[in-house]
Design a protein around this motif. Structure first.
Motif, short mmCIF file in Angstrom:
data_model
loop_
_atom_site.label_atom_id
_atom_site.label_comp_id
_atom_site.label_asym_id
_atom_site.label_seq_id
_atom_site.Cartn_x
_atom_site.Cartn_y
_atom_site.Cartn_z
N UNK A 231 3.04 36.35 -22.35
CA UNK A 231 2.98 35.24 -23.11
C UNK A 231 2.50 35.50 -24.54
N UNK A 232 1.29 36.06 -24.62
CA UNK A 232 1.05 36.86 -25.79
C UNK A 232 0.98 38.27 -25.66
N UNK A 233 1.56 39.04 -26.54
CA UNK A 233 1.72 40.49 -26.59
C UNK A 233 0.71 41.14 -27.20
N UNK A 234 -0.33 41.80 -26.49
CA UNK A 234 -1.56 42.13 -26.95
C UNK A 234 -1.27 43.64 -27.74
N UNK A 235 -0.66 44.60 -26.70
CA UNK A 235 -0.54 46.04 -27.48
C UNK A 235 0.31 45.95 -28.42
N UNK A 236 1.11 45.06 -28.42
CA UNK A 236 2.36 45.05 -29.54
C UNK A 236 1.75 44.36 -30.81
N UNK A 425 -4.31 47.87 -32.11
CA UNK A 425 -3.17 47.95 -31.69
C UNK A 425 -2.09 47.74 -32.36
N UNK A 426 -0.76 47.68 -31.86
CA UNK A 426 0.52 47.39 -32.73
C UNK A 426 1.28 48.84 -32.77
N UNK A 427 2.72 48.70 -32.85
CA UNK A 427 3.34 50.05 -32.91
C UNK A 427 2.89 50.97 -34.12
N UNK A 428 2.27 50.41 -35.31
CA UNK A 428 1.67 51.31 -36.20
C UNK A 428 0.19 51.53 -36.25
N UNK A 429 -0.46 50.99 -35.03
CA UNK A 429 -1.74 51.24 -35.07
C UNK A 429 -2.43 50.55 -36.20
N UNK A 470 -8.64 56.88 -34.22
CA UNK A 470 -9.91 56.21 -33.50
C UNK A 470 -9.19 55.63 -32.24
N UNK A 471 -9.52 56.22 -30.99
CA UNK A 471 -8.93 55.67 -29.88
C UNK A 471 -10.01 54.38 -29.43
N UNK A 472 -9.20 53.39 -29.17
CA UNK A 472 -10.14 52.15 -28.91
C UNK A 472 -9.78 51.59 -27.10
#
Length: 472
Positions: A231-236, A425-429, A470-472
């Motif tokens: 419903x809400x895309x988080x890692x996107x 997150x997001x495709x470009x971090x 930075x990995x989170x």
């Protein structure tokens, strides 16, 4: 030093291994594929928590803007008491009758549309989505799935197939079509900020890809199994669909013989605020009823509890396959006690209202920031709802070039200097994803936004070419 910090410092780690020893043991016994946050700088050893705070082994207090697992707050007393009381009595497998499980099933289905009244308890969101796909296959007699680009639905073999994030992320080098197969069709994520379609026609333009996928399956003489969407895309990068997008998609999928799976693992249980207890209601979808709903990590507030809720029709189709469904620990007495306590606390503290009030306050505070003096970083977009917020950072408002390195630096500085934990997150971090415990307060927002501004301003003082991811 406040009482909570002092308490955790007093308990200390005299009997615990040092952080260095823990790191060495982890390196020796864990696969490198098992990630740890902030591994590029100074990983945290978290030993305690309270409300929207986490404490390390030295008693340092960190403001938590990212852990939606602790839905009703870290170490919520009511949840702790419920778990302690039940575990003193019994915890066993789920082949026996127990009041906790049926009471939780009733209360959960009461929160959903009437037709969603059959509940399966499992242990995680991945497991929930995997079972949801099995249910859909039982109903439709098809394996044909439609998913969104950048989506993530879990780490099982079944859910990885519909999680393009795992194949298109900067971390991976895999060909989705070659490695997955033609029974899964990936359609564009309905991103109205950076995506191909924006403005008033975005809903129609993005939904047409789902319609086309349905048509392509039918052209092959096949029906659709399911359309699965968060419903809400988080890692996107916190993507909420444009108005009426879901209605059009679901209508097309059902016309092609498929069902709609609403993945509410990240966004369910009031995170979007008072207007949307479930994210599938967002964007004018009040009357839209999914065929299957999944919930996960926030449901047990840290205890392994998740659920699949579906219709009697789909449940019957699954039952007619003749294969018993048994889950040893899914819905065990202790975890369902935690789930009941979580639902109690959502009501007692009116957390959906808090999400609406504090979330709106936070978005306004970010919109008021002036980053003109900051080198190579600007806020391109602030989006979301309730306590599900994305702040997308760009190098230029004109070019919208992603500020990937800058975002990584800001995240590290927030942790190192200001003791604030964030997620990228997001495709470009380049999106700061904000999904804190639902007890997050306005005072927490003030601390966070002030520190964020200072971190942005400090970019001009560093050599960004030396900054590592930075990995989170």
């Amino acid at each position: 030093m406040n009482r909570d910090t002092a308490l955790h410092q007093e308990k200390g780690c005299e009997e615990c291994p040092t952080k260095q020893t823990v790191l060495e043991l982890r390196k020796k016994h864990f696969s490198p594929s098992v990630s740890v946050s902030y591994s590029n700088t100074n990983p945290l050893m978290i030993m305690g928590g309270s409300k929207a705070r986490l404490f390390d082994e030295c008693g340092n207090s960190y403001l938590d803007t990212r852990n939606n697992v602790a839905h009703v707050g870290h170490q919520n007393p009511h949840v702790i008491q419920a778990v302690q009381k039940q575990i003193e009595l019994l915890n066993t497998n789920t082949r026996y009758l127990h009041p906790n499980a049926v009471q939780l099933a009733k209360r959960l289905s009461d929160l959903l549309p009437d037709s969603l009244n059959k509940v399966f308890f499992v242990n995680s969101g991945s497991e929930a989505n995997d079972l949801a796909i099995r249910l859909a296959r039982a109903k439709t007699k098809s394996k044909n799935m439609i998913c969104l680009d950048h989506a993530y639905h879990g780490h099982t073999l079944g859910t990885l197939e519909v999680s393009p994030y795992k194949y298109t992320s900067l971390e991976f080098d895999m060909d989705f079509n070659k490695d997955i197969g033609d029974h899964v069709m990936k359609v564009p994520c309905p991103d109205t900020f950076r995506g191909e379609h924006r403005g008033d026609s975005a809903s129609h333009d993005y939904a047409k890809y789902v319609v086309q996928a349905c048509d392509e399956f039918r052209d092959r003489g096949e029906n659709v199994c399911a359309f699965i969407m968060e419903g809400g895309m988080s890692v996107a990068g916190v993507i909420l669909p444009p108005p009426n997008y879901l209605k059009t998609c679901v209508q097309a999928v059902r016309s092609a013989g498929g069902v709609y799976i609403a993945d509410e693992v990240q966004t369910g249980l009031g995170r979007l605020g008072t207007d949307c207890f479930w994210a599938f209601q967002y964007g004018g979808n009040d009357n839209l009823v999914p065929d299957i709903v999944t919930i996960g990590k926030p449901f047990g507030n840290g205890m392994p509890l998740a659920a699949v809720i579906t219709t009697e029709d789909i449940s019957d189709a699954f039952n007619k396959m003749g294969v018993e469904y048994f889950n040893t620990f899914g819905g065990n007495p202790v975890c369902t006690a935690a789930g009941l306590a979580v639902l109690d606390e959502i009501v007692r503290m009116d957390l959906p209202t808090n999400a609406s009030v504090v979330g709106s306050y936070m978005m306004n505070k970010f919109r008021q920031l002036n980053l003109e003096c900051c080198k190579n970083v600007a806020i391109g977009d602030i989006r979301g709802m309730g306590l599900f917020i994305g702040v997308e950072l760009v190098r230029s408002i004109e070019s919208l070039e992603p500020a990937t390195v800058e975002t990584s630096y800001i995240c590290t500085i927030l942790k190192e200097k200001f003791k604030i934990l964030t997620s990228i997150d997001g495709p470009f971090e380049n999106v700061i994803v904000i999904k804190p415990p639902m007890v997050f307060a306005k005072g927490d927002v003030d601390i966070f936004v002030s520190a964020f501004l200072q971190a942005c301003e400090s970019i001009s003082e560093v050599e960004l070419s030396l900054t590592t991811r930075t990995p989170t």
